[in-house]
Design a protein around this motif. Structure first.
Motif, mmCIF file in Angstrom:
data_model
loop_
_atom_site.group_PDB
_atom_site.id
_atom_site.type_symbol
_atom_site.label_atom_id
_atom_site.label_comp_id
_atom_site.label_asym_id
_atom_site.label_seq_id
_atom_site.Cartn_x
_atom_site.Cartn_y
_atom_site.Cartn_z
ATOM 1 N N UNK A 49 37.880 0.572 35.199
ATOM 2 C CA UNK A 49 38.500 1.397 34.244
ATOM 3 C C UNK A 49 39.593 0.693 33.576
ATOM 4 N N UNK A 50 40.379 0.032 34.235
ATOM 5 C CA UNK A 50 41.333 -0.715 33.726
ATOM 6 C C UNK A 50 40.791 -1.804 32.555
ATOM 7 N N UNK A 51 39.690 -2.404 32.625
ATOM 8 C CA UNK A 51 39.024 -3.393 31.952
ATOM 9 C C UNK A 51 38.703 -2.557 30.629
ATOM 10 N N UNK A 52 37.972 -1.401 30.843
ATOM 11 C CA UNK A 52 37.501 -0.670 29.735
ATOM 12 C C UNK A 52 38.597 -0.252 28.917
ATOM 13 N N UNK A 53 39.756 -0.185 29.708
ATOM 14 C CA UNK A 53 41.003 0.461 28.627
ATOM 15 C C UNK A 53 41.416 -0.985 27.909
ATOM 16 N N UNK A 54 41.407 -2.045 28.439
ATOM 17 C CA UNK A 54 41.514 -3.401 27.797
ATOM 18 C C UNK A 54 40.713 -3.612 26.546
ATOM 19 N N UNK A 55 39.262 -3.445 26.859
ATOM 20 C CA UNK A 55 38.384 -3.634 26.059
ATOM 21 C C UNK A 55 38.384 -2.539 24.657
ATOM 22 N N UNK A 56 38.850 -1.215 24.926
ATOM 23 C CA UNK A 56 38.952 -0.470 23.965
ATOM 24 C C UNK A 56 40.076 -0.596 22.955
ATOM 25 N N UNK A 57 41.273 -1.255 23.713
ATOM 26 C CA UNK A 57 42.387 -1.786 22.862
ATOM 27 C C UNK A 57 41.760 -3.033 22.111
ATOM 28 N N UNK A 58 41.064 -3.939 22.526
ATOM 29 C CA UNK A 58 40.682 -5.153 21.888
ATOM 30 C C UNK A 58 39.858 -4.761 20.741
ATOM 31 N N UNK A 59 38.924 -3.819 20.786
ATOM 32 C CA UNK A 59 38.111 -3.544 19.863
ATOM 33 C C UNK A 59 38.954 -2.779 18.664
ATOM 34 N N UNK A 60 39.733 -1.838 18.942
ATOM 35 C CA UNK A 60 40.700 -1.341 18.084
ATOM 36 C C UNK A 60 41.561 -2.231 17.388
ATOM 37 N N UNK A 61 41.946 -3.527 18.093
ATOM 38 C CA UNK A 61 42.553 -4.446 17.415
ATOM 39 C C UNK A 61 41.573 -5.518 16.599
ATOM 40 N N UNK A 66 40.450 -11.056 23.340
ATOM 41 C CA UNK A 66 40.967 -10.232 24.713
ATOM 42 C C UNK A 66 39.561 -9.439 24.888
ATOM 43 N N UNK A 67 38.685 -8.786 23.979
ATOM 44 C CA UNK A 67 37.667 -8.347 24.677
ATOM 45 C C UNK A 67 36.727 -9.384 25.444
ATOM 46 N N UNK A 68 36.796 -10.492 25.057
ATOM 47 C CA UNK A 68 36.066 -11.501 26.091
ATOM 48 C C UNK A 68 36.511 -11.385 27.241
ATOM 49 N N UNK A 69 37.852 -11.764 27.326
ATOM 50 C CA UNK A 69 38.599 -11.651 28.769
ATOM 51 C C UNK A 69 38.285 -10.404 29.397
ATOM 52 N N UNK A 70 38.381 -9.175 29.157
ATOM 53 C CA UNK A 70 38.246 -7.923 29.683
ATOM 54 C C UNK A 70 36.549 -7.736 30.144
ATOM 55 N N UNK A 71 35.797 -8.322 29.218
ATOM 56 C CA UNK A 71 34.156 -8.074 29.751
ATOM 57 C C UNK A 71 33.928 -9.162 30.643
ATOM 58 N N UNK A 72 34.607 -10.245 30.867
ATOM 59 C CA UNK A 72 34.434 -11.352 31.774
ATOM 60 C C UNK A 72 34.922 -10.865 33.006
ATOM 61 N N UNK A 73 36.014 -10.076 33.209
ATOM 62 C CA UNK A 73 36.475 -9.586 34.289
ATOM 63 C C UNK A 73 35.543 -8.717 34.969
ATOM 64 N N UNK A 74 35.476 -7.720 34.099
ATOM 65 C CA UNK A 74 34.476 -6.570 34.823
ATOM 66 C C UNK A 74 33.222 -6.976 35.077
ATOM 67 N N UNK A 75 32.801 -8.018 34.444
ATOM 68 C CA UNK A 75 31.240 -8.447 34.671
ATOM 69 C C UNK A 75 31.125 -8.843 35.956
ATOM 70 N N UNK A 76 32.189 -9.988 36.338
ATOM 71 C CA UNK A 76 32.166 -10.781 37.551
ATOM 72 C C UNK A 76 32.320 -9.685 38.660
ATOM 73 N N UNK A 77 33.089 -8.715 38.652
ATOM 74 C CA UNK A 77 33.434 -7.817 39.719
ATOM 75 C C UNK A 77 32.055 -6.985 39.887
ATOM 76 N N UNK A 78 31.485 -6.592 38.785
ATOM 77 C CA UNK A 78 30.232 -5.797 38.788
ATOM 78 C C UNK A 78 29.011 -6.321 39.574
ATOM 79 N N UNK A 79 28.874 -7.550 39.326
ATOM 80 C CA UNK A 79 28.028 -8.500 39.802
ATOM 81 C C UNK A 79 28.097 -8.570 41.614
#
Length: 135
Positions: A49-61, A66-79
């Protein structure tokens, strides 16, 4: 957008086996037990949830880094919980972000929906006794 992400956006359903690496999930359940598995699941939900908030902000900006960082963090945890289809989709979007192309809001929301569908799939697999042999 990939065909999996497009299917998510259209509200298409998925089988648990299509979304989750059930062998990896069973291994985690067998090694950690159901109680720790529930804690890991809850932790991933909060972190995601936190990383998707970060991703949405990165998309908006329009901030690809920043999008890459958010995606990388959530991908590792999800795997770690076997979110195979989600990880594949994130890796594709993460690679584009690494090349300087921030994801669209549509891609971010498709990933968020796929993340949620993956949780539902984990819940189905666990309810059906996945990993119970070693518990």
């Amino acid at each position: 957008m990939s065909s999996m992400a497009a299917r998510v956006q259209q509200g298409a359903g998925f089988g648990a086996e299509e979304l989750i690496d059930s062998e990896a999930l069973a291994e985690i359940v067998d090694e950690c037990g159901a109680e720790l598995m529930a804690e890991l699941r809850d932790s991933l939900a909060e972190e995601g949830g936190e990383r998707f908030d970060d991703l949405r902000q990165a998309v908006s900006d329009g901030d690809a880094e920043a999008a890459k960082r958010a995606l990388h963090a959530v991908r590792g945890a999800a795997l770690n919980l076997g979110f195979r289809a989600f990880a594949i989709e994130v890796q594709r979007v993460e690679a584009a972000a690494a090349a300087g192309s921030a994801p669209s809001s549509l891609e971010a929301e498709a990933l968020s929906a796929l993340f949620s569908a993956s949780f539902d799939a984990v819940d189905v697999l666990l309810a059906n006794g996945l990993g119970a042999e070693g518990a």
